[in-house]
Design a protein around this motif. Structure first.
Motif, short mmCIF file in Angstrom:
data_model
loop_
_atom_site.label_atom_id
_atom_site.label_comp_id
_atom_site.label_asym_id
_atom_site.label_seq_id
_atom_site.Cartn_x
_atom_site.Cartn_y
_atom_site.Cartn_z
N GLY A 1 88.89 -45.00 12.51
CA GLY A 1 89.52 -46.31 12.54
C GLY A 1 90.86 -46.33 11.85
N ALA A 2 91.44 -47.51 11.77
CA ALA A 2 92.81 -47.67 11.30
C ALA A 2 93.01 -47.24 9.84
N LEU A 3 91.96 -47.25 9.03
CA LEU A 3 92.10 -46.93 7.61
C LEU A 3 91.95 -45.45 7.29
N LYS A 4 91.71 -44.64 8.30
CA LYS A 4 91.42 -43.24 8.02
C LYS A 4 92.56 -42.56 7.27
N LYS A 5 93.80 -42.76 7.70
CA LYS A 5 94.92 -42.08 7.06
C LYS A 5 95.08 -42.50 5.61
N SER A 6 94.97 -43.78 5.32
CA SER A 6 95.12 -44.23 3.94
C SER A 6 93.98 -43.70 3.06
N LEU A 7 92.79 -43.59 3.62
CA LEU A 7 91.67 -43.03 2.86
C LEU A 7 91.92 -41.55 2.56
N GLU A 8 92.45 -40.83 3.55
CA GLU A 8 92.75 -39.42 3.35
C GLU A 8 93.80 -39.24 2.26
N VAL A 9 94.80 -40.13 2.22
CA VAL A 9 95.83 -40.07 1.18
C VAL A 9 95.21 -40.28 -0.19
N ARG A 10 94.31 -41.28 -0.31
CA ARG A 10 93.66 -41.54 -1.60
C ARG A 10 92.84 -40.33 -2.06
N VAL A 11 92.13 -39.72 -1.15
CA VAL A 11 91.32 -38.54 -1.49
C VAL A 11 92.23 -37.39 -1.93
N LYS A 12 93.33 -37.21 -1.23
CA LYS A 12 94.26 -36.14 -1.58
C LYS A 12 94.87 -36.35 -2.96
N LEU A 13 95.24 -37.60 -3.26
CA LEU A 13 95.81 -37.91 -4.58
C LEU A 13 94.81 -37.61 -5.70
N GLY B 1 80.15 -45.84 9.99
CA GLY B 1 80.76 -47.09 10.43
C GLY B 1 82.23 -46.93 10.71
N ARG B 2 82.77 -47.94 11.34
CA ARG B 2 84.19 -47.95 11.68
C ARG B 2 85.03 -48.05 10.42
N LEU B 3 86.07 -47.26 10.34
CA LEU B 3 86.94 -47.25 9.16
C LEU B 3 88.00 -48.34 9.30
N TRP B 4 87.56 -49.57 9.02
CA TRP B 4 88.50 -50.70 9.09
C TRP B 4 88.09 -51.73 8.04
N GLU B 5 88.86 -52.83 7.94
CA GLU B 5 88.74 -53.75 6.82
C GLU B 5 87.34 -54.33 6.67
N GLN B 6 86.68 -54.66 7.77
CA GLN B 6 85.36 -55.28 7.66
C GLN B 6 84.38 -54.37 6.94
N LYS B 7 84.35 -53.11 7.30
CA LYS B 7 83.38 -52.18 6.71
C LYS B 7 83.77 -51.77 5.30
N ASN B 8 85.05 -51.94 4.93
CA ASN B 8 85.51 -51.72 3.55
C ASN B 8 85.25 -50.32 3.01
N PRO B 9 85.59 -49.29 3.79
CA PRO B 9 85.32 -47.92 3.30
C PRO B 9 86.13 -47.57 2.06
N ALA B 10 87.26 -48.25 1.83
CA ALA B 10 88.08 -47.96 0.65
C ALA B 10 87.30 -48.22 -0.63
N CYS B 11 86.40 -49.20 -0.60
CA CYS B 11 85.58 -49.50 -1.78
C CYS B 11 84.71 -48.30 -2.14
N LEU B 12 84.12 -47.67 -1.13
CA LEU B 12 83.28 -46.50 -1.37
C LEU B 12 84.10 -45.31 -1.83
N VAL B 13 85.23 -45.08 -1.18
CA VAL B 13 86.07 -43.95 -1.58
C VAL B 13 86.54 -44.12 -3.02
N GLU B 14 86.92 -45.34 -3.39
CA GLU B 14 87.38 -45.59 -4.76
C GLU B 14 86.25 -45.39 -5.76
N ALA B 15 85.05 -45.87 -5.42
CA ALA B 15 83.90 -45.68 -6.31
C ALA B 15 83.59 -44.20 -6.48
N TYR B 16 83.67 -43.44 -5.38
CA TYR B 16 83.40 -42.01 -5.45
C TYR B 16 84.44 -41.31 -6.34
N CYS B 17 85.69 -41.70 -6.20
CA CYS B 17 86.74 -41.11 -7.06
C CYS B 17 86.47 -41.43 -8.53
#
Length: 387
Positions: A247-259, A213-229
């Motif tokens: 999508g627009a959230l890709k960079k912030s997701l990559e930062v969270r994964v890197k941290l 899915g598109r990496l933006w607010e509607q799809k809420n990929p940050a929720c999945l990344v946080e749960a995986y962490c």
């Protein structure tokens, strides 16, 4: 128009190939061969390429934009009105909220005899302020009155059409999304999974959790990344995470994964055209959206025999019944999502049972061939009434 030939256009905003756009492409690819087909879109991209490959013509309307912009919106309205007058379409079929309103207004003023809009989830229930909700509601109210039919994917949206937009039952059609059951199917042999993973550059010795899915607010990929962490707080879960989309959230997701130090275990694949193969090589599918119409991504995962974990929202819960053909979790609740992931990753029998039940549901209720025939019948019904 003859008894056999229709001149149909689908109006979309973005030329992506995410769920909303795929609905149009699926229809354009399967309409009766005598149909004259056109796609109107903001710009060129994967969607327009797919439309042209299906035999459709493409018209670009560059002033179509997602945000409210009075000048560009008026330009888009004028452009579409001229286009509809020139082309003399029998059917104008619109999608998306604001683009759908502009398109239906232009079609009504141009005298198009069949104007259909598909609701892929209403925007105004998810508005962040009272003013925004009133604006979105007013737009949908106007658009609804320019429509001969409003197609809803499930009863919840049909109820909104009746109760909040004041549409009669005669103008509302409930028609669930469908998928190509020959394209989205389970693996024939379990041994093929390892070969598929090696070909895709993904680890063959770990379970894979996937979101498409598109990496933006509607799809809420940050929720999945946080749960995986969170899974890693108790040690290696034995599973990698695969995100298909951009999508627009890709960079912030990559930062969270890197941290979290999990870069080797989170795979950002971007937009792909081999989604069926990618789904078949993974073990669990997740979609943590904040709002949805009826996501093709869930249907496609279920079609491939995957167990799914999805947010408990309208649109999703019409497809997934908890513990019967998938798992639901409260929207935004990363702890509950993490628990559901552990439950599935640790229980192969549960994965198999839920995956088989999901496949049976899409076979029974979500065949794209039947949906397109139903849509063609709807067009002809409206045209017979109005002609």
């Amino acid at each position: 128009m003859t008894a056999l030939t229709l001149h149909i256009t689908h109006l979309q905003l973005l030329p992506l190939l995410s769920g909303v756009q795929r609905v149009s492409l699926d229809e354009l690819e399967r309409l009766d061969s005598k149909t004259r087909k056109v796609l109107i879109c903001q710009s060129r991209g994967p969607l327009t390429e797919g439309a042209e490959a299906s035999g459709a013509a493409v018209i670009v309307a560059p002033d179509l934009v997602r945000e409210i912009n009075p000048i560009r919106d008026m330009k888009a309205l004028w452009y579409l009105w001229k286009c509809f007058r020139r082309e003399k379409f029998d059917v104008v079929h619109t999608h998306s909220s604001k683009t759908g309103v502009i398109g239906r207004l232009a079609a009504r003023w141009a005298g198009v005899p069949c104007i259909v809009h598909t609701v892929h989830g209403f925007a105004f229930p998810a508005a962040t302020s009272t003013l925004q909700r009133k604006i979105f509601h007013a737009m949908e109210w106007i658009g609804a009155r320019c429509s001969h039919r409003v197609v809803c994917l499930h009863e919840d949206d049909a109820r909104i059409c009746r109760d909040e937009l004041g549409l009669s039952d005669e103008r509302i059609e409930i028609m669930a999304n469908g998928i190509d059951l020959q394209k989205f199917h389970p693996l024939s042999l379990e041994a093929d999974r390892h070969a598929l993973r090696e070909g895709a550059g993904l680890p063959a010795d770990r379970k894979l959790v996937m979101m498409v899915g598109r990496l933006w607010e509607q799809k809420n990929p940050a929720c999945l990344v946080e749960a995986y962490c969170q899974l890693w707080e108790s040690g290696d879960p034995g599973a990698d995470l695969v995100l298909v989309g951009d999508g627009a959230l890709k960079k912030s997701l990559e930062v969270r994964v890197k941290l979290a130090g999990l870069e080797p275990h989170v795979h950002f694949l971007g937009w792909r055209t081999d989604t069926p193969e990618l789904l078949r090589l993974c073990d669990v599918f997740v979609l943590p959206s904040r709002w949805e119409g009826m996501p093709l991504a869930i249907l496609e995962a279920m079609g491939c025999g995957l167990p799914v974990i999805v947010s408990d929202i309208p649109g999703n819960r019409h497809l997934v019944h908890h513990a019967e053909n998938g798992l639901l979790f409260p929207v935004e609740n990363t702890e509950s999502l993490a628990s559901s992931l552990v439950e599935l990753l640790d229980n192969a029998n549960l994965r198999i049972r839920l995956g088989a039940a999901g496949r049976a549901k899409v076979e029974a209720e979500h065949d794209i061939q039947q949906r397109v025939r139903n849509m063609e019948a709807l067009y002809r019904d409206v045209l017979n009434i109005n002609n």
